[in-house]
Design a protein around this motif. Structure first.
Motif, PDB file in Angstrom:
ATOM      1  N   GLY A 114       1.070  -1.714  -0.374  1.00 48.05           N
ATOM      2  CA  GLY A 114      -0.014   0.211  -0.240  1.00 48.05           C
ATOM      3  C   GLY A 114       0.719   1.084  -0.138  1.00 48.05           C
ATOM      4  O   GLY A 114       0.272   2.104  -0.557  1.00 48.05           O
ATOM      5  N   SER A 115       2.021   1.288   0.926  1.00 45.40           N
ATOM      6  CA  SER A 115       2.933   2.402   0.921  1.00 45.40           C
ATOM      7  C   SER A 115       3.132   2.914  -0.817  1.00 45.40           C
ATOM      8  O   SER A 115       3.404   4.156  -0.704  1.00 45.40           O
ATOM      9  N   TRP A 116       3.742   1.927  -1.694  1.00 50.69           N
ATOM     10  CA  TRP A 116       3.964   2.450  -3.216  1.00 50.69           C
ATOM     11  C   TRP A 116       2.734   2.110  -4.501  1.00 50.69           C
ATOM     12  O   TRP A 116       2.246   2.625  -4.941  1.00 50.69           O
ATOM     13  N   GLY A 117       1.670   2.261  -3.468  1.00 51.29           N
ATOM     14  CA  GLY A 117      -0.187   1.667  -4.144  1.00 51.29           C
ATOM     15  C   GLY A 117      -0.056   0.291  -5.491  1.00 51.29           C
ATOM     16  O   GLY A 117      -0.720   0.569  -6.023  1.00 51.29           O
ATOM     17  N   ASP A 118       0.200  -0.161  -5.054  1.00 52.46           N
ATOM     18  CA  ASP A 118      -0.043  -1.903  -5.671  1.00 52.46           C
ATOM     19  C   ASP A 118      -1.001  -2.387  -5.400  1.00 52.46           C
ATOM     20  O   ASP A 118      -0.870  -3.139  -3.825  1.00 52.46           O
ATOM     21  N   LEU A 119      -2.052  -1.919  -5.764  1.00 54.30           N
ATOM     22  CA  LEU A 119      -2.798  -2.237  -5.175  1.00 54.30           C
ATOM     23  C   LEU A 119      -3.268  -3.644  -5.390  1.00 54.30           C
ATOM     24  O   LEU A 119      -4.135  -4.701  -5.190  1.00 54.30           O
ATOM     25  N   ALA A 120      -2.877  -4.703  -6.583  1.00 54.44           N
ATOM     26  CA  ALA A 120      -2.863  -5.904  -6.838  1.00 54.44           C
ATOM     27  C   ALA A 120      -2.586  -6.884  -5.485  1.00 54.44           C
ATOM     28  O   ALA A 120      -3.573  -8.021  -4.765  1.00 54.44           O
ATOM     29  N   HIS A 121      -1.467  -6.423  -5.086  1.00 53.52           N
ATOM     30  CA  HIS A 121      -0.853  -6.837  -3.701  1.00 53.52           C
ATOM     31  C   HIS A 121      -1.508  -6.933  -3.066  1.00 53.52           C
ATOM     32  O   HIS A 121      -1.880  -7.844  -1.853  1.00 53.52           O
ATOM     33  N   VAL A 122      -1.940  -5.448  -2.903  1.00 57.74           N
ATOM     34  CA  VAL A 122      -2.835  -5.437  -1.010  1.00 57.74           C
ATOM     35  C   VAL A 122      -4.081  -5.552  -1.210  1.00 57.74           C
ATOM     36  O   VAL A 122      -4.590  -6.930   0.162  1.00 57.74           O
ATOM     37  N   ALA A 123      -4.962  -6.145  -2.046  1.00 61.04           N
ATOM     38  CA  ALA A 123      -5.583  -7.229  -2.193  1.00 61.04           C
ATOM     39  C   ALA A 123      -5.267  -8.602  -1.852  1.00 61.04           C
ATOM     40  O   ALA A 123      -6.353  -9.012  -0.972  1.00 61.04           O
ATOM     41  N   MET A 124      -4.131  -8.914  -2.198  1.00 55.83           N
ATOM     42  CA  MET A 124      -4.504 -10.003  -2.149  1.00 55.83           C
ATOM     43  C   MET A 124      -3.798 -10.511  -0.518  1.00 55.83           C
ATOM     44  O   MET A 124      -4.399 -11.125   0.358  1.00 55.83           O
ATOM     45  N   GLY A 125      -3.043  -9.310   0.028  1.00 48.84           N
ATOM     46  CA  GLY A 125      -2.694  -9.043   1.297  1.00 48.84           C
ATOM     47  C   GLY A 125      -4.117  -8.937   2.046  1.00 48.84           C
ATOM     48  O   GLY A 125      -4.209  -9.741   3.293  1.00 48.84           O
ATOM     49  N   LEU A 126      -5.167  -8.731   1.906  1.00 49.58           N
ATOM     50  CA  LEU A 126      -6.262  -8.020   2.018  1.00 49.58           C
ATOM     51  C   LEU A 126      -7.044  -9.388   2.327  1.00 49.58           C
ATOM     52  O   LEU A 126      -7.579 -10.138   3.266  1.00 49.58           O
ATOM     53  N   GLU A 127      -6.615 -10.090   0.798  1.00 50.68           N
ATOM     54  CA  GLU A 127      -7.659 -11.793   1.381  1.00 50.68           C
ATOM     55  C   GLU A 127      -6.957 -11.920   1.823  1.00 50.68           C
ATOM     56  O   GLU A 127      -7.915 -13.145   2.428  1.00 50.68           O
ATOM     57  N   GLY A 128      -5.780 -12.585   1.781  1.00 49.55           N
ATOM     58  CA  GLY A 128      -4.896 -13.845   3.301  1.00 49.55           C
ATOM     59  C   GLY A 128      -5.428 -13.079   4.457  1.00 49.55           C
ATOM     60  O   GLY A 128      -5.379 -14.248   5.026  1.00 49.55           O
TER      61      GLY A 128
END
Length: 191
Positions: A114-128
């Motif tokens: 999230g600190s650099w705006g990588d929404l794909a990995h933010v979504a993956m992290g939230l799912e996890g």
């Protein structure tokens, strides 16, 4: 063929074997690439090869070996590498049933990505994180602990509220209504 070219070729061949359902054929290719990359002293190539090889070990259910490889990944304070390692470790923790640990790892993924705006990995992290929280809830339920609104858990302390359909709930509602009726009658007869 140069060392780097050979490493890249081995990793690519191993990835093809892995993705086509032949992990036993991929393993020696990844291991050869790993041996070569350790000789070249190329930290980014080492990190990448360790991540790929750990993924295969994870697929094979060899979680301890996968974690051991991931522990050797040099992150250099680079968020992208930290996100990749934390995501893989979180996945392993979930598969092992280590839900609290998985939650922490996925929290790292969300914050760093999230600190650099990588929404794909933010979504993956939230799912996890969601899967980890669901697992934590099941762990509490199995352990005789009841989750409470807001995420806290109560284990025998305080007063438990009966759930819908529980006969104790009906008894409490009936008693509460009877108390209200008596209060109403008392106030109307005194007034």
């Amino acid at each position: 063929m140069s060392g780097h070219t050979r490493i890249l070729a081995l990793v690519n061949l191993a990835s093809v074997e892995r993705r086509t359902g032949r992990p036993e054929a991929a393993l020696p290719l990844y291991e050869e690439a790993l041996a070569l990359v350790r000789q070249t002293q190329d930290p980014p190539a080492l990190g990448l090869t360790l991540c790929f090889t750990s993924g295969l070990y994870e697929d094979l259910g060899r979680y301890t070996e996968a974690e051991g490889l991931l522990a050797g990944v040099p992150t250099f304070g680079i968020g992208r590498i930290e996100v990749e390692v934390s995501t893989r470790l979180g996945r392993i923790a979930l598969r092992r049933g280590e839900h609290a640990r998985a939650h922490e790892l996925y929290h790292t993924v969300v914050e760093v990505a999230g600190s650099w705006g990588d929404l794909a990995h933010v979504a993956m992290g939230l799912e996890g994180k969601g899967k980890a929280l669901a697992g934590m809830r099941q762990d509490h339920m199995r352990g005789g602990r009841r989750p409470v609104r807001g995420g806290a858990a109560v284990g025998g302390r305080g007063r438990e509220r009966p759930r819908r359909g529980d006969p104790r709930r009906a008894d409490r509602l009936t008693a509460a209504r009877a108390d209200q009726s008596e209060e109403g009658r008392a106030s109307s007869s005194s007034g």
